[in-house]
Write a protein that holds these residues in place. Sequence first.
Motif, short mmCIF file in Angstrom:
data_model
loop_
_atom_site.label_atom_id
_atom_site.label_comp_id
_atom_site.label_asym_id
_atom_site.label_seq_id
_atom_site.Cartn_x
_atom_site.Cartn_y
_atom_site.Cartn_z
N GLY A 115 -14.09 -4.86 -9.98
CA GLY A 115 -12.96 -4.45 -9.07
C GLY A 115 -11.90 -5.65 -8.96
N THR A 170 -5.90 -3.24 -6.55
CA THR A 170 -7.11 -4.17 -6.42
C THR A 170 -6.60 -5.77 -6.32
OG1 THR A 170 -8.46 -2.70 -7.75
CG2 THR A 170 -9.25 -5.11 -7.16
N THR A 222 -19.03 2.97 -10.92
CA THR A 222 -18.33 1.93 -11.60
C THR A 222 -18.69 2.11 -13.11
OG1 THR A 222 -18.37 0.36 -9.68
CG2 THR A 222 -17.91 -0.33 -11.72
N GLY A 265 -16.88 7.46 -7.29
CA GLY A 265 -17.35 6.16 -6.72
C GLY A 265 -18.25 5.41 -7.51
N ALA A 281 -22.70 5.36 -7.98
CA ALA A 281 -21.48 5.32 -6.50
C ALA A 281 -22.39 4.64 -5.35
CB ALA A 281 -21.03 6.54 -6.20
N ASN A 310 -14.63 -3.33 -16.23
CA ASN A 310 -15.10 -2.34 -15.26
C ASN A 310 -14.08 -1.51 -14.69
OD1 ASN A 310 -14.89 -3.72 -12.40
ND2 ASN A 310 -15.45 -5.22 -13.70
N SER A 311 -14.45 -0.30 -14.17
CA SER A 311 -13.52 0.50 -13.64
C SER A 311 -14.00 1.55 -12.77
CB SER A 311 -12.61 1.26 -14.76
OG SER A 311 -13.38 2.07 -15.49
N SER A 312 -13.39 1.87 -11.92
CA SER A 312 -13.97 3.01 -10.76
C SER A 312 -13.85 4.30 -11.29
CB SER A 312 -13.21 2.84 -9.44
OG SER A 312 -13.48 1.58 -8.87
N GLN A 313 -14.67 5.08 -10.99
CA GLN A 313 -14.82 6.59 -11.44
C GLN A 313 -14.49 7.48 -10.30
OE1 GLN A 313 -15.11 6.99 -14.92
NE2 GLN A 313 -14.75 5.01 -14.62
N ALA A 362 -10.24 -2.04 -10.82
CA ALA A 362 -10.41 -0.72 -10.66
C ALA A 362 -9.27 0.08 -10.43
CB ALA A 362 -11.30 -0.55 -9.21
N LYS A 404 -21.96 0.80 -4.97
CA LYS A 404 -20.64 0.12 -4.56
C LYS A 404 -20.62 0.56 -3.00
CE LYS A 404 -16.50 -1.38 -4.46
NZ LYS A 404 -16.19 -3.00 -4.31
#
Length: 411
Positions: free
Chosen positions: A363, A375, A231, A229, A308, A223-226, A371, A311
């Motif tokens: 995250g 982190t 994921t 906001g 978003a 998983n990764s943050s965009q 993320a 989160k």
Amino acid sequence: MRANVGHYLVGGLILAGAGAGVVAQQASAPVARYEMRAETMSGFGAGGQGGMGATMAMAMGGTPKAQHTLWLDLGSSRLAADGKPKAEHFMPAGARLGKSVLLKTPAKLPAEPGMTEFQRPKGRMLIFWGCGEHAPKGQPVVIDFSKLAAGQVPPGLFTSAVPVDRWVSPSSSRTYGTWPSDDGKSAKPDSSLIGAHRVAGNYSPDIAFSLAKDFMGPLNASNSSQPSGATLLRWGAVPDATGYYAMIIGGKQAPKGQDMLDIVWWSSSASRQFGGGLSDWLAPATVAKLVTEKTVMSPQTTTCTVPAEVKAAAPDYMFGTLHAYGPEESFAYPPRPADSKVKWAPEWTARIRHRSTTGFLVGIEGFGGAASAETQAPKPQCKPKKKGLGGLLGGAVGGALGIPGAGGDGC
């Protein structure tokens, strides 16, 4: 003299699906029904209750090894002649479980699968669903637990469209046997189910079948943050997967000194579908229907974006599970007559269903991706000896999510 059958026993009728329609065939209930559920567990939760195996692996700089788990249930309309029920499942050598495992008849019958109780949390629950950068209008649905009576399940909280589907249960069996038990045995990461199986006992006819499908491959997710906001969830396709379904539970801790908090629940379903059979083992035909309805993601799907707003509503923690539903093998003896006008009287039926599951912390590096490089593992947001996620949600909610160790002690 054994046959693979693709049908379901429904109130004494066999519904055999055909392209031109559905033919109803009269059938008596089998003397014995046998059910196997096989799972491959990876990520957070693999290797021990509450993900301790995964935690130790991460602490030592490694990756937690995927685990195999197996559940066996035998139900019969007979009683043991001597009043001492005994049954065992003889496994192929590749299962690495010895000659057999004992199906124990518990002195106290276990609770039925599904939601048996609801322990009301404090604060509110915010419910989101669907994949996308942003939550659509109308979300989240907010449930204020202070406005509910003690023990009352919030209306519409759990799905009713996908019930838990179990052939065997204590209440539907005159005699019931189950494994794992207290024999100290468990499936291993290199256990294999392929080969001949036999179930023998003093309260059921002998059951024999051969399995061609093994434990599913592990789910490898990240998983990764965009920038928005949101994921992004990614995973590798799993062979034999019939569909995928993701859930996330998160939270916002109340200000220090206050006992209230927000619980955030998100599902990958395009409609508001949570819990129930979605957190269980589903038949391929059921999954195919749910894929069409966009409740379950197709077997070709390998990404899903968590809005978003999820989160933003759950800044303190986000724990997720991803299921890959798998194949089913079904058997019966004697075989169902080809002529639908001939009544069928099976001695036994048996089936095995598969799934692969992974757990991840959004995250947190080492649990499905991070993320960012900055982190780090979060500091505990609660005092010692408080209940964990399962306790915060109530036992029923934690169980519906499939949270490892739901309801256990800890922060």
